[in-house]
Each structure stands twice: as C-alpha cells, then as structure tokens.
Design an enzyme around this catalytic site. Structure first.
Site, PDB file in Angstrom:
ATOM      1  N   LYS A 105       0.866  -1.229  -0.146  1.00 46.85           N
ATOM      2  CA  LYS A 105       0.195  -0.047   0.018  1.00 46.85           C
ATOM      3  C   LYS A 105       0.726   1.353   0.213  1.00 46.85           C
ATOM      4  O   LYS A 105       1.612   1.469   1.003  1.00 46.85           O
ATOM      5  CB  LYS A 105      -0.602  -0.045   1.225  1.00 46.85           C
ATOM      6  CG  LYS A 105      -2.034  -1.137   1.151  1.00 46.85           C
ATOM      7  CD  LYS A 105      -2.920  -1.177   2.315  1.00 46.85           C
ATOM      8  CE  LYS A 105      -2.334  -1.478   3.680  1.00 46.85           C
ATOM      9  NZ  LYS A 105      -3.434  -1.456   4.733  1.00 46.85           N
ATOM     10  N   THR A 153      -8.211   9.422   6.853  1.00 48.99           N
ATOM     11  CA  THR A 153      -7.527   8.378   6.642  1.00 48.99           C
ATOM     12  C   THR A 153      -7.697   7.164   7.732  1.00 48.99           C
ATOM     13  O   THR A 153      -7.323   6.205   7.710  1.00 48.99           O
ATOM     14  CB  THR A 153      -5.923   8.306   6.296  1.00 48.99           C
ATOM     15  OG1 THR A 153      -5.377   9.056   7.555  1.00 48.99           O
ATOM     16  CG2 THR A 153      -5.482   9.255   5.082  1.00 48.99           C
ATOM     17  N   GLY A 157      -9.115   4.196   9.296  1.00 49.68           N
ATOM     18  CA  GLY A 157      -9.788   2.810   8.801  1.00 49.68           C
ATOM     19  C   GLY A 157      -9.686   2.516   7.493  1.00 49.68           C
ATOM     20  O   GLY A 157     -10.158   1.815   7.007  1.00 49.68           O
ATOM     21  N   THR A 158      -8.522   3.213   6.927  1.00 49.53           N
ATOM     22  CA  THR A 158      -8.378   2.988   5.618  1.00 49.53           C
ATOM     23  C   THR A 158      -8.246   1.589   5.103  1.00 49.53           C
ATOM     24  O   THR A 158      -8.360   0.828   4.305  1.00 49.53           O
ATOM     25  CB  THR A 158      -7.268   3.984   4.854  1.00 49.53           C
ATOM     26  OG1 THR A 158      -6.062   3.993   5.809  1.00 49.53           O
ATOM     27  CG2 THR A 158      -8.014   5.236   4.524  1.00 49.53           C
ATOM     28  N   GLY A 159      -7.074   0.971   6.067  1.00 54.75           N
ATOM     29  CA  GLY A 159      -6.550  -0.483   5.937  1.00 54.75           C
ATOM     30  C   GLY A 159      -7.945  -1.238   6.120  1.00 54.75           C
ATOM     31  O   GLY A 159      -7.795  -2.427   5.423  1.00 54.75           O
ATOM     32  N   CYS A 160      -8.631  -1.038   7.106  1.00 56.28           N
ATOM     33  CA  CYS A 160      -9.853  -1.913   7.356  1.00 56.28           C
ATOM     34  C   CYS A 160     -10.726  -2.015   6.021  1.00 56.28           C
ATOM     35  O   CYS A 160     -11.287  -3.045   5.694  1.00 56.28           O
ATOM     36  CB  CYS A 160     -10.752  -1.675   8.474  1.00 56.28           C
ATOM     37  SG  CYS A 160      -9.967  -1.417  10.103  1.00 56.28           S
TER      38      CYS A 160
END
Length: 590
Positions: free
Chosen positions: A218, A251, A253-256
């Site tokens: 990412k 940003t 919670g972008t990974g979730c």
C-alpha cells in the site's frame, strides 16, 4: 498514444500464478483450496462476507468500517467480534477482549447457518485469538480469506501484543491475500520500515515467496505522487493500481476498508467464475487477473471515499477523520436520477421573467455557478447566453475524477481505453449528425463547415480503431450513455429545426476545446495522454470551434423565439450528455 507507466520495478502480470497455500480458501493467484461443504446456491450472486475483527464505536474503522465497505463493494456483510475497542478518530483508549469461548460461539452461529464466500480478518489482538481463528478456518475452509494484519493503527497505537507477532506470521501462509501497511510489512518481515516503493516491493516479494500468499503493498504510507496499491504474487509477478496522492486527514480506517472491500470483490470474481462453471463444467479458480481487477475496484473506490471524507465532518479535527464509504453510491444514485433536467422544466428566470426567447436575457435560466471566461469566446450575445447558462455543468465536468486524472496523467489506462472505445462509436454517429446538419444548412459556408466536421469525425474514428484500440478488447457496442447521446444528436439534427440541431452539435466542439485548453497547462512530453491534450487544446481545433460558434450565432439570429428556446434547451441537454460521457468510465467498474 503513450502507455501509462507502472510503478518502479513492477510489471503487471498477465499470467495466472499456479502457487497455492495449504488452507483455507483458494489462492488469489492460483489453485483453489478445499471448498466448503455447502455449495453456492445458483441464485446467490452476492458474496456473503464475514469480518472477524475488533470494533470502533466512532464508526470509521474495525467491523463498523468493514460492514460499510462490504456493502459498498457489493457484498452482504457479517461480523464476528474479537475485541471491543474504545477508540475514536484521535486514538485508542481501551481494549476489552471477550472470552475465547464467546468468539467460537459467534463463529459457530454464522457458519452453522450461512455459506460464507469470503472472510476478512482484522484485529486479533493476542496469540490465543489468532490460534482460535486459525483453527476454526482450517476446519471450516472458505474460498477467499484476506488478512489485514492489524498491528499498528494510523494513529500509531499498537493493536497487537508483541508476543503475538510470531503467531500472526504463522497465519500468513494460510490466507489468500495479506494487506499490511508499511510498518506492519516491516514487522512481518522483521525488517526496518521501507522508505521507498522498491524497498517495500522487495520485502513483499520475499514474504509472498516464503508464504505462498499474495501481498498488497500500500503506497499511502510512502512518498511520491502515486499512492497506489500493488499486488505482489508468490511467483514474483505483480500488478500495480495507480492512484494520485490526496492531501487529506481522513484516513482513519483505510486499512480496514481496503481489506474488506478487496475480500468482497474477490468474492464477486469467484461467484462469477462459479456462474460460468455451471455451464462449462470448469473449475472455479481465482487468478492473478482476478486479484488485479478486485484491487483496481477497491483502490478506486477507497480513493473516492477518502476524497469525500472531509464532507462527513466526523471528529474534532485533531486526529484522522473517517472516509466516506458511501460516496460512490451517492454519486451513482445522483447519476441514475430519472427526474427531468432542470433546464427542460424552467419557464421563468429567477426574477419571474418569462423565458420566451425574445432576447438573450430571456433565453435560459441563470446558472447558479458562474461559467467564467471561455478560452474561445462566444461569437455574439446568443452564444454568450448559452455559455453563461451552462456554467454549473461546465464546472461539474472539470471536477469529474476522469477529467482531473486525464489532466494530471494519473488516469488508469483501462479507464481511458473505455472512454476511447465509446468515443470511436460516438464519432461514427456524430459524423452522421453533422452530415445531416450540412444537408439542411441554408448557406454554402455552413454546408462546407459541417461537412468538413463530418469527415474529420470519421477520420478520427478510423485513427482510434487503427491506432490506440487496434490491439485492445472492445466492449462490442455503445453504452446506454453513448447510445442516448448519439440518438439525441441525430434526432435533433434530422427531426427539429436547423438551429436546434446546430445548438445540439455545439457542445462537442466547444466543451471539448475548453477542457483541452484547461488541461493543456499540465501537458508535457512524457504525459501519457499528451496526444489527446494536444489535439483538443490546439489552435487548429480552436479555429473549428470558433467557426461553429459563428454559425450557431447566425442561426439564433435568424430563428424565431420559440425555435431559440428549443435550441437553447438542446444545447444544455448536450452539455449534460457531455458530462455523462466523460464520467461513464467511472460508472463502468464491475
């Protein structure tokens, strides 16, 4: 037309990998793993996606973000809670882990009743929880498993006990795809965090080769204008999805969100394979191309969600606000509206004067957004009134994701290819409309001008067919937007008064030139779409636009008031069609 470059050291793969993992699920780059006992019912074409993760009471991360992401990505979301987390946009305050027996009870409640097509694993917290989830999924295989190794939040808070790191490493070979951020990738590889894409790619390639699991690199945590994501497959190939970097604090919670969206889109790909398999007896196998398509969808969706996040106004502003998971859905809802366009309903202006076409001031409703100054100036008061009335639509066109990315060169090649494919079909019928208009013109100069335009449109169509589109798959026909626009143009040119047809034809000249002129300031020798920008921002096309404006101005002068009103409405309708035409590639994501 120049091809878009991929990220450094990463050539997109076109061959499916044959590497697979022991269990659970099917490798996102190759051989399927053991299927679930329950078969996918024939009518089930919406993936049923289970999130196994922690909570976020502020709604931006954890299972709350997962469920929003799954729904936005086309799936049916379910959740099993591993940890109760007291957190908000500023950080984590406290974590409570329920007994493992309750975790197992939740898993049993779902699997006893529902066929699970995909699983997203998020926050696990400790080694015992990791082992419990691993054991359960080993005994209850799922076709798609995506692991978001939640170790370190965007706020910097640690979300995994240090002694559990090895247990998480042991879980990696048993999933299809893993989506670590840069610090998490470093922990999994027992390295220092990468500072460049090449360093991150090397870590990911080593991890993928060692585990047989596809690793998503990412780019959001790296520097550079390209903040896109790269799928690194176990066989060493990779596929990159470009996306421009956003200056945003939204940003959280972008990974979730990315991982749960990706699990859903992989589930979509798998169900589409299953649908084909019902008729061909072929085995349903996810390939690297499937993973690339899923990553494209999820990356673009998340980019739009981040861009719209500030509009939610969630959080004090001291931390990282959430993304707007529903931004794409609202955009598509607005695009699907069947309500008549405002300019076709308006009969009076803001001061109550009847719009009867007797003067330029009484021709069209005033745009709520000033149009600004056109590069190619109106030819007189009538075309000036047209430009002013189209101000809102003009600025909407400039603000489209497609147009912005076309200008700065970050537009993905597949989206540009979709646009060109439809443009070739459009030009064929646009040429016919111009030829019809030429035959109806009442002066030799007008006949020659529109006939020349018809010839140029056909020449441009041939160039697209023989050049950029020659070796690319075609859609096979016009989209609903392309068909609606060309039918409107041909009907206006053939079935209404000459001035109406001329006004309908005009936006394809004028707006294209104005877009080209605005974007040409970003053009340079290495721009992937330099040829397009040079064509529509160039002096030769501007001269054609000026001649078209002069002819439309003359036609308005000679027309009756009622004809002028219909012509003005046709002009604004064509402006809206132009906006829809530019935007349609971003609606075509499957």
């Amino acid at each position: 037309m120049a091809e878009q470059p991929t990220a450094p050291s990463c050539a997109p793969t076109s061959n499916p990998s044959t590497l697979s993992n022991p269990a659970p699920g099917a490798s996102a780059s190759g051989t399927p793993r053991a299927p679930q006992t329950a078969q996918v019912p024939q009518a089930a074409r919406v993936p049923r996606v289970l999130s196994i993760a922690g909570t976020d009471p502020s709604g931006g991360a954890g299972i709350q973000a997962d469920l929003k992401s799954i729904a936005a990505s086309g799936g049916y979301g379910m959740c099993v809670t591993t940890s109760l987390v007291a957190q908000n946009t500023c950080g984590v305050r406290e974590v409570f882990t329920p007994p493992l027996e309750f975790l197992t009870a939740q898993l049993a409640a779902v699997f006893d009743d529902v066929t699970v097509d995909a699983v997203k694993i998020g926050m696990l917290g400790d080694a015992d929880t990791i082992r419990t989830v691993r054991t359960w999924l080993s005994e209850h295989p799922v076709p798609v498993v995506v692991l978001d190794p939640v170790m370190i939040a965007s706020s910097g808070d640690r979300l995994l006990q240090a002694e559990a790191e090895q247990a998480l490493r042991d879980l990696v070979p048993l999933v299809n795809v893993i989506t670590p951020n840069i610090p998490e990738l470093a922990v999994l590889c027992e390295k220092e965090p990468a500072q460049t894409f090449d360093e991150a790619h090397e870590q990911a390639a080593n991890l993928a080769a060692a585990t047989g699991t596809t690793v998503i690199v990412k780019g959001g945590h790296l520097c550079g204008q390209d903040a896109g994501n790269t799928a690194v497959f176990p066989d060493g190939t990779c596929a990159h999805v470009r996306t421009p970097r956003l200056d945003s604090r939204n940003t959280h919670g972008t990974g979730c969100s990315l991982s749960s969206s990706l699990a859903t889109r992989l589930g979509v790909e798998l169900l589409q394979h299953a649908e084909v398999a019902e008729h061909t007896a072929e085995q349903s196998v996810l390939t690297s191309e499937d993973t690339h398509r899923a990553l494209q969808w999820s990356t673009r969706w998340l980019h739009e969600s981040i861009a719209a996040g500030a509009g939610l106004q969630v959080g004090s502003g001291e931390g990282h606000g959430p993304v707007d998971h529903a931004a794409r859905a609202r955009r598509l809802e607005a695009a699907a509206s069947a309500y008549p366009w405002h300019h076709l309903l308006a009969t009076t202006d803001s001061e109550g004067n009847t719009l009867d076409g007797t003067s330029p001031e009484r021709l069209l409703p005033v745009s709520p957004v000033p149009a600004g100054e056109a590069v190619v100036k109106p030819a007189g008061p009538w075309t000036a009134a047209l430009w002013a009335a189209g101000g809102e639509t003009w600025h909407q066109i400039l603000d489209l994701p497609f147009v912005r990315a076309l200008g700065d060169g970050t537009l993905d090649e597949d989206l540009f290819a979709f646009y060109l494919d439809q443009d070739a079909l459009y030009l064929r019928d646009y040429s016919r409309a111009l030829a019809t208009l030429s035959a109806r013109a009442d002066t030799a100069e007008a006949q020659v001008h529109w006939a020349a335009g018809a010839h140029e449109a056909i020449a441009a169509e041939s160039q697209l067919h023989e050049g950029w589109l020659a070796n690319r798959a075609r859609l096979g026909g016009p989209s609903p937007i392309t068909m609606g626009y060309t039918n409107f143009l041909r009907a206006s040119a053939a079935g209404d008064d000459y001035v109406v047809g001329a006004a309908a034809i005009l936006p394809c000249y004028w707006l294209y030139e104005e877009v080209g002129a605005v974007l040409s300031s970003q053009n340079h020798a290495d721009h992937p779409y330099a040829e397009w920008l040079s064509m529509y921002g160039g002096e030769e096309f501007a001269a054609d636009v000026a001649r078209s404006l002069a002819e439309v101005e003359r036609a308005f002068e000679a027309a009756s008031p009622a004809q002028r009103v219909r012509a003005a409405q046709a002009y604004l309708s064509a402006c809206v069609y132009e906006r829809e035409f530019f935007d349609q590639a971003h609606r075509a994501l499957r």
